[in-house]
Enzyme design. Structure first.
Site, PDB file in Angstrom:
ATOM      1  CE1 TYR A 150       0.564  -1.875  -5.142  1.00  0.00           C
ATOM      2  CE2 TYR A 150      -0.484  -0.783  -3.304  1.00  0.00           C
ATOM      3  CZ  TYR A 150      -0.147  -1.935  -3.963  1.00  0.00           C
ATOM      4  OH  TYR A 150      -0.516  -3.147  -3.440  1.00  0.00           O
ATOM      5  CE1 TYR A 172       8.830  -8.160  -0.239  1.00  0.00           C
ATOM      6  CE2 TYR A 172       7.795  -6.437  -1.549  1.00  0.00           C
ATOM      7  CZ  TYR A 172       7.692  -7.578  -0.772  1.00  0.00           C
ATOM      8  OH  TYR A 172       6.472  -8.137  -0.538  1.00  0.00           O
ATOM      9  CD  GLU A 202       1.964 -11.440   0.421  1.00  0.00           C
ATOM     10  OE1 GLU A 202       1.100 -10.731   0.933  1.00  0.00           O
ATOM     11  OE2 GLU A 202       2.144 -11.520  -0.814  1.00  0.00           O
ATOM     12  CD  GLU A 229       3.049  -6.832   1.282  1.00  0.00           C
ATOM     13  OE1 GLU A 229       2.051  -6.811   0.510  1.00  0.00           O
ATOM     14  OE2 GLU A 229       4.082  -7.468   1.035  1.00  0.00           O
TER      15      GLU A 229
END
Length: 618
Positions: free
Chosen positions: A341, A90, A195, A271
Site C-alpha cells: 500500500y 477490520y 462506507e 481513513e
C-alpha cells in the site's frame, strides 16, 4: 435526513460511553477483572474525551489477518514508534468462517490476542467488524458460502441476510465486549458497517446493525465512516451515531462537507489514504511522502483526529486478495498479493521515508515515544534453486479431489468450496465439424483442453472470446480448468461466484453431463512427484536450504502464472504481467535447513526460483 441536531447526537454519544458491566484491564498475557468502571471514549462538543480527559485519536490501520501473528507485536511496536496512539482493524468474517458453521478464533485468527498485544505496546484499538469491510479483501470480507445462492440480497435489511449477520455478530461481539474501554480494556470505538453510503441508503439495515451491536454488549462509542460526498454522507449515516469521513489529499473540503452534514462533534478522518493498492497488469502505486505528510499536518492543525490507511503494509496471503470491477470499461480487476500500500511501515516492516516524514509531523502536535526506532527485521541472503520434481495437475485430479456430477456446470460456492481452482469435464460426441467453444458466466479464466491438449484460454474480460474445438473422432474429452482471481470487494457486483455459473456452448449447442472437481488445494499430501519437469498446469517442487529463518522474497522469473507454497503455507498468487515481481515470505514460515517450495504453474515453468533479499513491487 437533515443535519443532526445537537441534543440528539451528543446525547446518544454520551450514553454510548456508559459502562454496563464490571471493568476489565489487560494483564501481561490475559484479561483480568478490574473493580473500577470507566467511561470509555465519549464526546464533548467538538472533542473526544477518554475517561473524562481530552483525547485525540492518532491512529493507523493494521489488519491482523494480513500479518503473520508472530509479527503482530513487531508491527504494532513500529506503529507506536510512529507516534500513533490507536490501531484500527477490520474483522474479516470469511477469515473466521470460510465454511458455514466452522468458526475459528484460534492461532492466526485469535482476534482477542491481537487486541491484547496492541494494549501491551501502548495502543488503543478501534474495531471495524463489518460484516462487510471492502479492504481489497476477497468478497469484502463476506464468506463465500453466502454465494451458494447467488441471488441472496447483500448489505440490506433482507431477513435471509440479516439473520446470518446476526448469527455471526452473536459469535464475534461477545468476544470483544470485555475488551472495551468502558470495562478497562483498550477498545475505544466500533464502526457500524463500512462506507455504506457508497453502496446504499438502507437506514433500517444500518439501524439494525447498531441495535445488534448494542444487544451483544457493545456499549462503546459507535461511528459510521463514509466518503465526503453529500449522497454518501446522507445515505451511510444514522442520526444518533458519530459521522466521520474518509479521503486523501487536502482535508479542507472533506471536513467542510462533514460539517455541513454534522455541525457539531469531533472531526475525524477515519481513513486517510496515504497510499493505494495495485491490480495485476496495472502500474504500482506510490504517493509522495512529503505531500502526504503535509496533508497529515493540515489535518492535525485543525485539531482533528486521523487514522492512516494503511499504517502497516501487509499481504494478501493464500487466496484472500480481492478484486474490483471497472464499470466504465466493463473489466474485472484482480488485486495483487502484496498489500504493501506504499504505507509508512512496509510489508516487511520497513520504516519508509513516509514513516519519518509523518512522524516529524505528529511530533509537532503530540508527544511521540522517545526511544530508538526499531531496526529493519533480518533478511535472508539471495540464492537461486531449480525445481527437482514435478507432476501434472490433470494427472493428479484423483489425489486432489472427488468428482461431483451435475447435468450443467455449477459455480464452486454451490459445492461448498470457498477458494482455489475448479475443474469441469465432459465429453463431446462426434465426429462433427470444428466449432467455437464459449463459456457463459465465467469467473475468471479457463484453460481449455481436448483429450489432454491445451487449445487455448478464455477470460471473463473478453466475454465474446472463444476457443476452436475440433471433434474428429467418435468423442473428445473436454476439460476446463478454471483459474480464479479474488471475488469483487466493492460496488454493486459483490455477487461474484467463481467457476462457471451458466452454460458451456460448442457452437450453438449447450454441453451437458459434467464431472466437476473442486480444487481448494489445501491438502497437497497426495501429490506424487516425479523427477524432472512438466509443462502445462503442473506442480513443481524445489528444496531451498537456509541457515537461520529471516524474511525473504520469492521471485519466479520466466514463469507465467500460478501460486506458491512455502513449507505447506500458501504465500499467494504470482503473474508475469506484474506489477509485483516477488512474493513476501516472512521469517516464521522458514525453517533452519531444508525448506520445501511447491509452485503450481498454470502455463509454462521458468528455469529456477529466486530467493531475494529485497522486495520488488514493480
Amino acid at each position: 435526513m437533515g443535519s443532526v441536531n445537537r441534543r440528539g447526537f451528543l446525547g446518544s454519544i454520551a450514553l454510548g460511553g456508559l459502562a454496563l458491566g464490571s471493568g476489565m484491564v489487560l494483564g501481561a498475557n490475559r484479561v483480568v477483572a478490574q473493580a473500577q468502571q470507566s467511561s470509555g471514549l465519549t464526546v464533548r462538543g467538538d472533542e473526544f474525551l477518554l475517561d473524562g480527559e481530552p483525547f485525540r485519536i492518532i491512529a493507523g490501520e493494521m489488519h491482523y489477518f494480513r500479518t503473520h501473528p508472530d509479527h503482530w507485536r513487531d508491527r504494532l511496536a513500529r506503529m507506536r514508534a510512529l507516534g500513533l496512539n490507536t490501531v484500527d482493524t477490520y474483522v474479516a468474517w470469511n477469515f473466521h468462517e470460510p465454511r458455514r458453521g466452522a468458526v475459528d478464533f484460534s492461532g492466526w485468527r485469535d482476534l482477542v490476542r491481537f487486541v491484547e498485544t496492541a494494549a501491551e505496546v501502548g495502543l488503543k484499538v478501534t474495531v471495524r467488524p463489518g460484516p462487510y469491510i471492502c479492504a481489497e479483501w476477497d468478497f469484502g470480507g463476506l464468506p463465500a458460502w453466502l454465494l451458494a445462492d447467488p441471488d441472496l440480497p447483500l448489505r440490506c435489511d433482507e431477513p435471509a441476510y440479516r439473520d446470518l449477520v446476526d448469527e455471526w455478530f452473536g459469535v464475534l461481539l461477545p468476544r470483544l465486549a470485555p475488551l472495551q474501554a468502558t470495562r478497562g480494556g483498550p477498545v475505544i470505538a466500533f464502526q457500524v458497517e463500512n462506507e455504506y453510503g457508497s453502496y446504499g441508503n438502507d437506514q433500517v439495515h444500518l439501524d439494525h446493525l447498531r441495535k445488534t451491536m448494542r444487544g451483544n454488549g457493545i456499549d462503546s462509542l459507535l461511528f459510521c465512516s463514509n466518503g465526503p460526498s453529500e449522497w454518501m454522507l446522507r445515505g451511510g449515516n444514522l442520526p444518533d451515531v458519530l459521522a466521520t469521513v474518509n479521503f486523501d489529499g487536502d482535508p479542507t473540503e472533506p471536513f467542510a462537507a462533514l460539517r455541513r452534514y454534522q455541525p457539531e462533534g469531533p472531526l475525524w478522518c477515519t481513513e486517510f489514504w496515504d497510499g493505494w493498492f495495485d491490480h495485476w497488469g496495472e502500474p504500482h502505486h506510490t504517493t509522495d511522502p512529503v505531500k502526504t505528510a503535509a496533508d497529515v499536518e493540515k489535518i492535525l492543525a485543525t485539531k482533528a483526529s486521523v487514522s492512516l490507511y494503511m499504517a502497516v503494509g501487509s499481504t494478501n496471503f493464500g487466496w484472500w486478495a480481492g478484486a474490483n470491477f471497472d464499470e466504465e470499461n466493463g473489466t474485472y480487476q484482480p488485486t495483487v498479493t502484496s498489500y504493501d500500500y506504499d504505507a509508512p511501515i512496509g510489508e516487511a516492516g520497513e520504516l519508509t521515508t513516509k514513516f519519518h516524514r509523518i512522524r516529524e509531523v505528529i511530533a509537532r502536535h503530540e508527544q511521540v515515544p522517545d526511544e530508538p526506532l526499531p531496526e529493519l527485521p533480518p533478511r535472508l541472503p539471495a540464492q537461486r534453486v531449480q525445481p527437482n520434481a514435478a507432476v501434472g495437475l490433470l494427472d493428479s485430479l484423483d489425489s486432489l479431489s472427488k468428482p461431483v456430477r451435475r447435468s450443467a456446470p455449477v459455480h464452486m460456492e454451490a459445492l461448498g468450496q470457498p477458494y482455489g481452482l475448479i475443474h469441469y469435464r465432459t465429453r463431446v460426441q462426434g465426429p462433427r465439424e470444428t466449432a467455437a467453444l464459449r463459456v457463459r458466466g465465467l469467473a475468471d479464466r479457463a484453460l481449455v483442453f481436448a483429450d489432454g491438449e491445451l487449445l487455448g484460454t478464455l477470460d471473463r474480460n473478453d466475454p465474446k472470446g472463444s476457443v476452436e474445438v475440433p471433434v474428429p473422432r467418435e468423442s473428445v474429452q473436454l476439460d476446463l480448468l478454471v483459474d480464479t482471481g479474488g471475488r469483487i470487494n466493492y460496488g454493486h457486483r459483490l455477487n461474484d461466484p467463481k467457476g462457471i455459473t451458466d452454460r458451456v456452448l460448442h457452437g450453438s449447442q449447450a454441453l451437458f453431463g459434467w464431472e466437476i472437481r473442486p480444487l481448494p488445494l489445501d491438502d497437497l499430501s497426495g501429490l506424487r512427484f516425479r523427477p524432472g519437469t512438466a509443462s502445462g498446469p503442473a506442480f513443481h517442487r524445489a528444496v531451498l536450504r537456509i541457515d537461520e529463518p529471516a524474511d525473504g522474497f520469492l521471485a519466479l522469473p520466466g514463469w507465467e502464472k500460478g501460486v506458491v507454497w512455502l513449507n505447506g503455507f500458501l504465500l499467494g498468487r504470482y503473474w508475469s504481467i506484474g506489477p509485483q515481481r516477488a512474493l513476501y515470505a516472512p521469517s516464521p514460515l522458514w525453517m533452519a535447513g531444508e525448506n520445501e517450495l511447491i509452485v503450481l504453474e498454470l502455463h509454462q515453468p521458468g528455469g529456477s526460483i529466486e530467493l531475494r533479499s529485497e522486495p520488488d513491487l514493480g
